[in-house]
Design a protein around this motif. Structure first.
Motif, mmCIF file in Angstrom:
data_model
loop_
_atom_site.group_PDB
_atom_site.id
_atom_site.type_symbol
_atom_site.label_atom_id
_atom_site.label_comp_id
_atom_site.label_asym_id
_atom_site.label_seq_id
_atom_site.Cartn_x
_atom_site.Cartn_y
_atom_site.Cartn_z
ATOM 1 N N ASP A 117 0.863 -1.179 0.000
ATOM 2 C CA ASP A 117 0.000 0.000 0.000
ATOM 3 C C ASP A 117 0.898 1.228 0.000
ATOM 4 O O ASP A 117 1.462 1.602 1.035
ATOM 5 N N LEU A 118 1.029 1.849 -1.140
ATOM 6 C CA LEU A 118 1.970 2.953 -1.283
ATOM 7 C C LEU A 118 1.618 4.152 -0.427
ATOM 8 O O LEU A 118 2.506 4.921 -0.038
ATOM 9 N N ASN A 119 0.357 4.310 -0.105
ATOM 10 C CA ASN A 119 -0.051 5.469 0.695
ATOM 11 C C ASN A 119 0.620 5.493 2.067
ATOM 12 O O ASN A 119 0.795 6.555 2.651
ATOM 13 N N ASP A 120 1.000 4.322 2.556
ATOM 14 C CA ASP A 120 1.684 4.253 3.852
ATOM 15 C C ASP A 120 3.048 4.943 3.806
ATOM 16 O O ASP A 120 3.594 5.319 4.845
ATOM 17 N N GLU A 122 3.852 7.668 1.755
ATOM 18 C CA GLU A 122 3.835 9.058 1.285
ATOM 19 C C GLU A 122 4.607 10.007 2.213
ATOM 20 O O GLU A 122 5.303 10.911 1.722
ATOM 21 N N THR A 127 7.090 16.375 -1.912
ATOM 22 C CA THR A 127 5.903 16.598 -2.735
ATOM 23 C C THR A 127 6.181 16.281 -4.199
ATOM 24 O O THR A 127 5.379 15.631 -4.877
ATOM 25 N N TRP A 130 6.490 12.474 -4.734
ATOM 26 C CA TRP A 130 5.212 11.776 -4.687
ATOM 27 C C TRP A 130 4.395 12.043 -5.942
ATOM 28 O O TRP A 130 3.659 11.172 -6.411
ATOM 29 N N ARG A 131 4.581 13.215 -6.502
ATOM 30 C CA ARG A 131 3.913 13.534 -7.754
ATOM 31 C C ARG A 131 4.406 12.599 -8.865
ATOM 32 O O ARG A 131 3.629 12.166 -9.723
ATOM 33 N N THR A 134 2.684 9.078 -8.357
ATOM 34 C CA THR A 134 1.253 8.984 -8.668
ATOM 35 C C THR A 134 0.904 9.435 -10.084
ATOM 36 O O THR A 134 -0.241 9.283 -10.514
ATOM 37 N N SER A 137 -0.528 5.968 -13.070
ATOM 38 C CA SER A 137 -1.161 4.987 -12.190
ATOM 39 C C SER A 137 -0.820 3.547 -12.572
ATOM 40 O O SER A 137 -0.790 2.659 -11.716
ATOM 41 N N LYS A 140 2.907 2.913 -11.069
ATOM 42 C CA LYS A 140 3.251 3.618 -9.834
ATOM 43 C C LYS A 140 4.134 2.785 -8.899
ATOM 44 O O LYS A 140 4.999 3.328 -8.218
ATOM 45 N N HIS A 141 3.940 1.469 -8.884
ATOM 46 C CA HIS A 141 4.801 0.640 -8.022
ATOM 47 C C HIS A 141 6.235 0.610 -8.560
ATOM 48 O O HIS A 141 7.195 0.637 -7.790
#
Length: 226
Positions: A117-120, A122, A127, A130-131, A134, A137, A140-141
């Motif tokens: 889960d990439l959101n973990d 961030e 910034t 992270w741009r 994402t 899509s 993204k991994h």
């Protein structure tokens, strides 16, 4: 000078061979290896110990049996007897890799795990980084693990590890890869980023990446005499 070896460790190490190799690695690594619980962790540690000794002998004619393998307060490995020789190790899944050089070096390899889960993660990225993660899509991994290994290689190279705020510096995919570190006025670091076996990302940080001599081998090539 910068030399990198990536070892595919899927081949079996037979019991007698294992015991012989244990006597070859340094005492501290042998003790830590014996305290590891999982067989694959033991195997990666053993291969790492053999790999660094072989590379020091091959590229710098250093008999590692007489060396003291030490670590700084932040965990960066160094050789007490050789001020101007540096090394760094990393492993993930079926691969162990090592770089040796006459300048500081950091290396990191990670298996691309698409269930993460990439959101973990961030909070560990700037910034702008992270741009980049994402933006596409579908990939993204792939982008995430590319940036993560680059960031790891950098903090390992400068010797601070996870004590450094990962948002204090930022990397951008350009040619060459661009680094901005808010805690450093200038820097000489260069980066290499490769894909290994189609599902691993490998990153190297050094001041002489353009001189990197890299090879990929299997276990039987690493210790054929055992």
């Amino acid at each position: 000078m910068l030399y990198t070896t990536v070892v595919d460790i899927k081949e079996v190490i037979h019991p007698q061979q294992w015991n012989n190799l244990l006597t070859y690695i340094d005492k501290e690594r042998r003790e830590k290896l014996n305290n590891l619980h999982f067989p694959m962790d033991k195997k990666r540690s053993l291969v790492g110990g053999v790999l660094i000794k072989n590379m020091l002998l091959e590229h710098f004619s250093i008999d590692a049996s007489k060396l003291s393998f030490c670590r700084t307060f932040f965990g960066k490995p160094y050789l007490r007897e050789y001020d101007g020789i540096y090394y760094n190790l990393s492993h993930s899944g079926d691969f162990v890799c090592c770089s040796v050089s006459d300048t500081e070096v950091g290396i990191d390899i990670e298996e691309i795990n698409k269930s993460v889960d990439l959101n973990d993660f961030e909070p560990f990225f700037s910034t702008s980084e992270w741009r980049q993660v994402t933006h596409d899509s579908k990939n993204k991994h792939d982008t995430f693990f590319s940036l993560w290994t680059l960031k790891e290689s950098y903090v390992k190279k400068i010797g601070v590890g996870l004590s450094k705020d990962f948002t204090s510096f930022s990397l951008k995919f350009k040619d060459p890869i661009e680094l901005v570190d808010s805690e450093k006025a200038s820097h000489q670091e260069q980066f290499l980023l490769n894909t290994v076996d189609q599902k691993y990302k490998l990153a190297i940080c050094s001041e002489q990446c353009q001189n990197n001599q890299q090879k990929e081998i299997v276990l039987s090539e690493l210790f054929p005499v055992y």
